[in-house]
Design a protein around this motif. Structure first.
Motif, PDB file in Angstrom:
ATOM      1  N   LEU A 131     123.548 130.122  47.553  1.00 32.69           N
ATOM      2  CA  LEU A 131     123.312 130.900  48.348  1.00 32.69           C
ATOM      3  C   LEU A 131     123.905 130.285  49.382  1.00 32.69           C
ATOM      4  CD1 LEU A 131     121.429 133.880  47.393  1.00 32.69           C
ATOM      5  CD2 LEU A 131     124.012 133.884  47.189  1.00 32.69           C
ATOM      6  N   HIS A 132     122.877 128.949  49.567  1.00 37.76           N
ATOM      7  CA  HIS A 132     122.836 128.291  50.710  1.00 37.76           C
ATOM      8  C   HIS A 132     123.889 127.475  50.851  1.00 37.76           C
ATOM      9  CE1 HIS A 132     121.489 124.977  53.957  1.00 37.76           C
ATOM     10  NE2 HIS A 132     120.040 126.336  53.319  1.00 37.76           N
ATOM     11  N   VAL A 173     127.009 128.817  50.235  1.00 34.86           N
ATOM     12  CA  VAL A 173     128.211 129.461  49.809  1.00 34.86           C
ATOM     13  C   VAL A 173     128.017 129.622  51.685  1.00 34.86           C
ATOM     14  CG1 VAL A 173     128.490 131.504  50.084  1.00 34.86           C
ATOM     15  CG2 VAL A 173     128.291 130.461  48.105  1.00 34.86           C
ATOM     16  N   PHE A 174     126.324 130.462  51.976  1.00 31.42           N
ATOM     17  CA  PHE A 174     126.328 130.687  53.930  1.00 31.42           C
ATOM     18  C   PHE A 174     126.725 129.190  54.466  1.00 31.42           C
ATOM     19  CE2 PHE A 174     122.600 133.706  52.329  1.00 31.42           C
ATOM     20  CZ  PHE A 174     124.107 134.853  51.605  1.00 31.42           C
ATOM     21  N   VAL A 184     119.670 130.549  44.403  1.00 31.26           N
ATOM     22  CA  VAL A 184     118.849 129.976  46.419  1.00 31.26           C
ATOM     23  C   VAL A 184     119.986 128.528  46.294  1.00 31.26           C
ATOM     24  CG1 VAL A 184     117.046 129.398  47.665  1.00 31.26           C
ATOM     25  CG2 VAL A 184     116.948 131.447  46.106  1.00 31.26           C
ATOM     26  N   TYR A 212     125.303 133.452  59.002  1.00 26.03           N
ATOM     27  CA  TYR A 212     125.319 133.076  58.680  1.00 26.03           C
ATOM     28  C   TYR A 212     123.885 131.820  58.392  1.00 26.03           C
ATOM     29  CZ  TYR A 212     129.624 135.043  56.689  1.00 26.03           C
ATOM     30  OH  TYR A 212     130.548 135.885  56.928  1.00 26.03           O
ATOM     31  N   ASN A 267     120.644 130.918  56.273  1.00 28.99           N
ATOM     32  CA  ASN A 267     120.078 129.713  56.079  1.00 28.99           C
ATOM     33  C   ASN A 267     119.393 129.651  56.124  1.00 28.99           C
ATOM     34  OD1 ASN A 267     122.630 128.838  54.306  1.00 28.99           O
ATOM     35  ND2 ASN A 267     123.370 127.624  55.829  1.00 28.99           N
TER      36      ASN A 267
END
Length: 594
Positions: free
Chosen positions: A338-339, A341-342, A335, A514, A518
């Motif tokens: 991903l955070h 990246v976003f 996670v 995005y 987040n």
């Protein structure tokens, strides 16, 4: 006509002049040949030195481990207040003795544990020292050099300091600005395990050091049977080597493992302490694991020296692995990735949107200005609290970007009419010539009343019931707390403008998508990770704002005839003929300048 003698002399001189360049060319060619040969020889030497296969080392010049794998060992552990220990006959100093421990084997018989209570002496209570002297010997052999059966190649040991000294935390400089002495007296300074760098901090007065007890001693025998050259021992291993002088071979490496010993487990030693817990463990450790621990600790030290990691963050990272659920830890890592990246995609699309934006129609310019002020307040707050330079740099870059966005939303001019040049902000024509400015002013007017009231109430509360270093710190902390708690109010003017214009086509929806993803990730962290209640509520407040944005997108269909965020219209390009190309180009150029 020249005489024949003169002609002959000239011809002879000319012949000599032609021969001299030829000789010089011959000498130059010979010199170049010698130089080329020398260069080739030097190149061949270095090439053979670095790229040729290395000759195997002479076995007679290699050092090896004096002990064999699985060889049984006896162990003695003495506690003494002296760093050098020779009193092997003192039974009171011997606190642990184990026999028949197989060396470098993995099994229940290779690991031994013991827990006991140690009663400190008066000298130890008054800034004394205590050392653990650990000795190993082959089964049946003594470790006392005075024993007749003692053999130097059969016994080895190492000393470990059970007590460590760390700088005491500085007394809290915060105080009640209103002069409430009762509040200041009620708060006692707590002696916590401080950062080693605090000893070098710029503060008046000497540094006070406090003795701390290490409750756990983990003794690991490294499984290392590598044959090293005399001068080829790796530099990260060499400090731990114990060489036997007569043979040149090395004893098994004793490693006191403190990797999982967190600093908050240390116990302060003072006169009121009567007994101290001591947990002992001995066992094997692989060469790879030992090197990994050393490399991680070295990495933490490098990051702390560069300021990219604060003291205590390494312990918090270790605590996650010690106390966290493995499955939850994996989910958290995924996670977090991903955070990141976003967050990067939202940042990229935000810059792209404002870089290509040509019209402020439907966008709140005042929200951009307030966003810069909030970011600047947070930067000053971090600067006042001596945050690491990496976080300061990140916050400073954010301030610069927010100021750049003001230049895209408004006209920034330098007024040199006075003695001191001043910046003047002027609304763009695309913002002031329609209803956007009117709705933005109206929304900001009423929201500012609410915001100012909340800021005033919280500042008064903070002044009365909290302590601060100075009035400047009080102002910064109050404003920063209001930014964290009431920052969502700054997004409300855009909601009001959307409601009045009955459209959301002007918004940067890709960037907002995005950010919304987040926010969902932050919701997950709010349930998983321990955090203050105020910060947890600040996560869910963003959810409410984004849900309203989504509702507005649903009830306000996108009008393709409206100028989008890039300054172009969908249906206008299709309906326009060749006669309108010049007019469209002119309008777009006007929007760029407005």
């Amino acid at each position: 006509m020249a005489p024949p003698a003169a002609v002959a002399a000239a011809a002879a001189a000319g012949g000599r002049g032609e021969q001299q360049p030829r000789q010089q060319q011959q000498q130059g060619g010979f010199g170049q040949t010698i130089t080329g040969i020398i260069r080739i020889a030097v190149f061949w030497y270095f090439a053979s030195k670095f790229f040729s296969p290395k000759k195997p080392a002479d076995p007679s010049h290699l050092i090896s481990n004096l002990f064999q794998k699985g060889e049984p060992l006896d162990m003695w552990l003495y506690l003494s207040e002296h760093e050098k220990f020779n009193d092997f006959g003192n039974e009171a100093s011997l606190v642990w003795h184990e026999t028949n421990i197989p060396y470098a084997t993995w099994g229940p018989e290779s690991t031994r544990t013991l827990s006991l209570k140690y009663h400190p002496s008066e000298a130890l209570k008054n800034n004394g020292s205590l050392y653990a002297h650990v000795f190993f010997a082959r089964l049946g052999y003594p470790v006392d050099p005075n024993d007749p059966e003692y053999q130097p190649q059969s016994a080895f040991g190492r000393t470990y300091s059970v007590v460590t000294y760390l700088p005491k935390s500085r007394s809290d400089k915060r105080r009640s600005l209103l002069g409430n002495s009762k509040d200041d007296e009620g708060v006692e300074p707590v002696a916590m395990v401080a950062d080693d760098a605090e000893a070098d901090s710029k503060d008046d007065g000497p540094v006070e050091w406090v003795a701390y007890w290490k409750p756990n001693i983990t003794i690991n025998l490294v499984e290392d049977f590598t044959r090293y050259g005399h001068n080829a021992v790796p530099p990260n291993v060499a400090p731990y080597f114990n060489i036997e002088p007569s043979t040149g071979n090395y004893y098994p490496t004793i490693f006191f493992n403190e990797f999982w010993l967190l600093r908050d487990k240390f116990i302060a030693i003072n006169e009121s302490v009567t007994e101290l817990p001591l947990n002992l463990e001995v066992g094997p450790i692989s060469m790879m694991k030992w090197q990994l621990f050393l490399q991680i600790d070295q990495s933490f030290q490098i990051h702390r020296s560069y300021g990219s990691m604060l003291e205590g963050e390494a312990d918090e990272l270790k605590r996650v692995f010690l106390e966290g659920n493995p499955y939850l830890l994996v989910i958290t890592m995924v996670v977090s990735l991903l955070h990141s990246v976003f967050d990067f995609l939202a940042f990229k699309n935000d810059i792209q949107f404002w870089n290509k934006n040509k019209s402020m129609e439907g966008l709140s310019a005042k929200s951009v200005v307030v966003s810069f002020l909030c970011q600047f307040i947070v930067f000053l707050y971090l600067l006042d609290n001596e945050t690491s330079w990496m976080i300061l740099a990140s916050s400073g870059v954010g301030c610069c970007i927010e100021f750049w966005k003001i230049g895209k939303a408004m006209h920034i001019e330098i007024d040199r009419s006075g003695k001191i040049p001043m910046l003047r902000f002027r609304d763009r024509d695309s913002y002031a010539s329609n209803k956007t400015k009117e709705y933005d002013d109206l929304a900001m007017k009423y929201l500012s009343y609410v915001l100012f009231f909340l800021v005033a109430c919280f500042s008064v509360y903070s002044l009365m019931y909290e302590r601060h270093k100075s009035w400047y710190s009080w102002i910064l902390s109050s404003l920063t707390s209001c930014v964290y708690m009431f920052g969502f109010i700054m997004m409300c003017p855009q909601l009001f403008i959307n409601y009045k214009l009955k459209s959301v086509a002007h918004l940067p929806w890709r960037q907002m998508t995005y950010k919304f993803l987040n926010t969902i990730i932050d919701d997950l962290f709010a349930f998983v990770i321990k955090m203050p209640t105020l910060h947890r509520l600040s996560v869910f407040r963003d959810d409410l704002i984004f849900m309203i944005y989504l509702y507005q997108r649903w009830i306000y269909p996108v009008d393709k005839r409206r100028i989008n965020e890039f300054g172009f219209g969908g249906e206008d390009d299709q309906a326009s003929g060749s006669t309108d190309v010049t007019t469209t180009t002119t309008n777009e150029e006007d929007k760029k300048t407005n």
